[in-house]
Design a protein around this motif. Sequence first.
Motif, PDB file in Angstrom:
ATOM      1  N   ARG A 168       9.027  18.843   6.244  1.00 26.81           N
ATOM      2  CA  ARG A 168       8.996  18.358   4.870  1.00 26.81           C
ATOM      3  C   ARG A 168       9.549  16.935   4.757  1.00 26.81           C
ATOM      4  N   THR A 169      10.127  16.446   5.843  1.00 24.73           N
ATOM      5  CA  THR A 169      10.712  15.111   5.869  1.00 24.73           C
ATOM      6  C   THR A 169       9.993  14.301   6.938  1.00 24.73           C
ATOM      7  N   PHE A 170       9.533  13.112   6.555  1.00 27.40           N
ATOM      8  CA  PHE A 170       8.762  12.247   7.454  1.00 27.40           C
ATOM      9  C   PHE A 170       9.445  10.888   7.497  1.00 27.40           C
ATOM     10  N   TYR A 171       9.580  10.343   8.701  1.00 28.96           N
ATOM     11  CA  TYR A 171      10.233   9.038   8.819  1.00 28.96           C
ATOM     12  C   TYR A 171       9.620   8.230   9.944  1.00 28.96           C
ATOM     13  N   LEU A 172       9.929   6.923   9.926  1.00 32.32           N
ATOM     14  CA  LEU A 172       9.379   6.001  10.915  1.00 32.32           C
ATOM     15  C   LEU A 172      10.152   4.704  10.856  1.00 32.32           C
ATOM     16  N   GLU A 173       9.924   3.861  11.863  1.00 32.49           N
ATOM     17  CA  GLU A 173      10.423   2.492  11.855  1.00 32.49           C
ATOM     18  C   GLU A 173       9.230   1.559  11.961  1.00 32.49           C
ATOM     19  N   THR A 222      17.342  -1.475   6.400  1.00 37.36           N
ATOM     20  CA  THR A 222      16.716  -2.658   6.975  1.00 37.36           C
ATOM     21  C   THR A 222      17.705  -3.343   7.903  1.00 37.36           C
ATOM     22  N   LEU A 223      17.275  -3.555   9.133  1.00 33.76           N
ATOM     23  CA  LEU A 223      18.035  -4.334  10.102  1.00 33.76           C
ATOM     24  C   LEU A 223      17.493  -5.749  10.026  1.00 33.76           C
ATOM     25  N   ASP A 224      18.308  -6.673   9.522  1.00 33.48           N
ATOM     26  CA  ASP A 224      17.796  -8.015   9.254  1.00 33.48           C
ATOM     27  C   ASP A 224      18.462  -9.087  10.117  1.00 33.48           C
ATOM     28  N   VAL A 225      18.866  -8.716  11.327  1.00 35.23           N
ATOM     29  CA  VAL A 225      19.517  -9.677  12.214  1.00 35.23           C
ATOM     30  C   VAL A 225      18.710  -9.945  13.482  1.00 35.23           C
ATOM     31  N   LEU A 226      17.462  -9.527  13.499  1.00 37.24           N
ATOM     32  CA  LEU A 226      16.625  -9.740  14.672  1.00 37.24           C
ATOM     33  C   LEU A 226      16.217 -11.215  14.782  1.00 37.24           C
ATOM     34  N   PRO A 227      15.820 -11.643  15.971  1.00 35.33           N
ATOM     35  CA  PRO A 227      15.415 -13.041  16.147  1.00 35.33           C
ATOM     36  C   PRO A 227      14.213 -13.421  15.278  1.00 35.33           C
ATOM     37  N   HIS A 228      14.111 -14.700  14.988  1.00 36.41           N
ATOM     38  CA  HIS A 228      12.975 -15.293  14.284  1.00 36.41           C
ATOM     39  C   HIS A 228      12.793 -14.731  12.873  1.00 36.41           C
ATOM     40  N   GLY A 229      13.851 -14.186  12.296  1.00 37.50           N
ATOM     41  CA  GLY A 229      13.780 -13.659  10.941  1.00 37.50           C
ATOM     42  C   GLY A 229      13.052 -12.338  10.804  1.00 37.50           C
ATOM     43  N   VAL A 230      12.721 -11.692  11.913  1.00 37.11           N
ATOM     44  CA  VAL A 230      12.025 -10.402  11.874  1.00 37.11           C
ATOM     45  C   VAL A 230      12.984  -9.330  11.369  1.00 37.11           C
ATOM     46  N   LYS A 231      12.470  -8.418  10.569  1.00 34.85           N
ATOM     47  CA  LYS A 231      13.261  -7.301  10.037  1.00 34.85           C
ATOM     48  C   LYS A 231      12.654  -5.985  10.487  1.00 34.85           C
ATOM     49  N   ARG A 232      13.514  -5.033  10.816  1.00 33.48           N
ATOM     50  CA  ARG A 232      13.082  -3.682  11.186  1.00 33.48           C
ATOM     51  C   ARG A 232      13.479  -2.743  10.044  1.00 33.48           C
ATOM     52  N   HIS A 233      12.484  -2.034   9.508  1.00 33.19           N
ATOM     53  CA  HIS A 233      12.715  -1.115   8.393  1.00 33.19           C
ATOM     54  C   HIS A 233      12.638   0.331   8.881  1.00 33.19           C
ATOM     55  N   THR A 234      13.600   1.125   8.454  1.00 35.97           N
ATOM     56  CA  THR A 234      13.506   2.569   8.608  1.00 35.97           C
ATOM     57  C   THR A 234      12.985   3.093   7.278  1.00 35.97           C
ATOM     58  N   MET A 235      11.902   3.882   7.348  1.00 36.58           N
ATOM     59  CA  MET A 235      11.249   4.363   6.133  1.00 36.58           C
ATOM     60  C   MET A 235      11.209   5.883   6.122  1.00 36.58           C
ATOM     61  N   LEU A 236      11.253   6.456   4.923  1.00 37.52           N
ATOM     62  CA  LEU A 236      11.368   7.897   4.743  1.00 37.52           C
ATOM     63  C   LEU A 236      10.445   8.376   3.634  1.00 37.52           C
ATOM     64  N   ARG A 237       9.871   9.539   3.837  1.00 32.66           N
ATOM     65  CA  ARG A 237       9.126  10.216   2.777  1.00 32.66           C
ATOM     66  C   ARG A 237       9.445  11.689   2.859  1.00 32.66           C
ATOM     67  N   ARG A 238       9.724  12.297   1.734  1.00 35.66           N
ATOM     68  CA  ARG A 238       9.954  13.744   1.670  1.00 35.66           C
ATOM     69  C   ARG A 238       8.887  14.349   0.781  1.00 35.66           C
ATOM     70  N   ASP A 239       8.526  15.560   1.064  1.00 31.51           N
ATOM     71  CA  ASP A 239       7.514  16.232   0.254  1.00 31.51           C
ATOM     72  C   ASP A 239       7.909  16.289  -1.210  1.00 31.51           C
ATOM     73  N   GLU A 240       9.218  16.306  -1.489  1.00 34.81           N
ATOM     74  CA  GLU A 240       9.685  16.348  -2.871  1.00 34.81           C
ATOM     75  C   GLU A 240       9.522  15.011  -3.577  1.00 34.81           C
ATOM     76  N   ASP A 241       9.218  13.952  -2.825  1.00 36.00           N
ATOM     77  CA  ASP A 241       9.118  12.616  -3.372  1.00 36.00           C
ATOM     78  C   ASP A 241       8.026  12.575  -4.450  1.00 36.00           C
ATOM     79  N   PRO A 242       8.370  12.309  -5.716  1.00 29.91           N
ATOM     80  CA  PRO A 242       7.372  12.325  -6.794  1.00 29.91           C
ATOM     81  C   PRO A 242       6.320  11.227  -6.675  1.00 29.91           C
ATOM     82  N   ARG A 243       6.554  10.221  -5.820  1.00 27.53           N
ATOM     83  CA  ARG A 243       5.567   9.141  -5.676  1.00 27.53           C
ATOM     84  C   ARG A 243       4.403   9.537  -4.792  1.00 27.53           C
ATOM     85  N   ARG A 244       4.458  10.679  -4.176  1.00 25.29           N
ATOM     86  CA  ARG A 244       3.360  11.087  -3.290  1.00 25.29           C
ATOM     87  C   ARG A 244       2.194  11.573  -4.087  1.00 25.29           C
TER      88      ARG A 244
END
Length: 156
Positions: free
Chosen positions: A109-114, A134-156
């Motif tokens: 019921r929980t889905f995540y990714l980077e 968000t990890l915002d200290v990578l070289p060249h201004g690149v940012k790494r995002h951890t993203m999450l979605r749950r089945d309960e999320d009303p935006r789905r």
Amino acid sequence: MDEATDLPPPHTGPVAISAHDDVPAGDAATVDAGLTAFNHAAAPLHEVRPLACFARDARGEVVGGALGRTWGDCAEIQELWVDETFRGARIGSRLVRSFEAAAAARGCRTFYLETLDFQAPRFYEKLGYRIVFTLDVLPHGVKRHTMLRRDEDPRR
């Protein structure tokens, strides 16, 4: 003394530390095996199961895929790729939704990714994922995002 346990370390002899520009395969396998053994002793990682969905063209060639794993009620998309000539045809969305459906059939019921900021954060947001870190200290201004979605999320 080991600061974490206040017990003397089991080995007190000298230890040499070396750095490598390459990764010696045997040494890396030793580290991987050691970490795997430690992790399996701490958590039921034998329950982690791989999961993959693929898109194929008329000839049966792979033109996209979603690779990841499930554990308990969580599913992680580790890689999502669509061949450049097939982008814009909603194959990525179909792969994500197929991955989620297969994971849901396992009880997830929980889905995540980077994802990196130049990859697909807006794509995932359209599918109901939200940035939770968000990890915002990578070289060249690149940012790494951890993203999450749950089945309960009303935006789905």
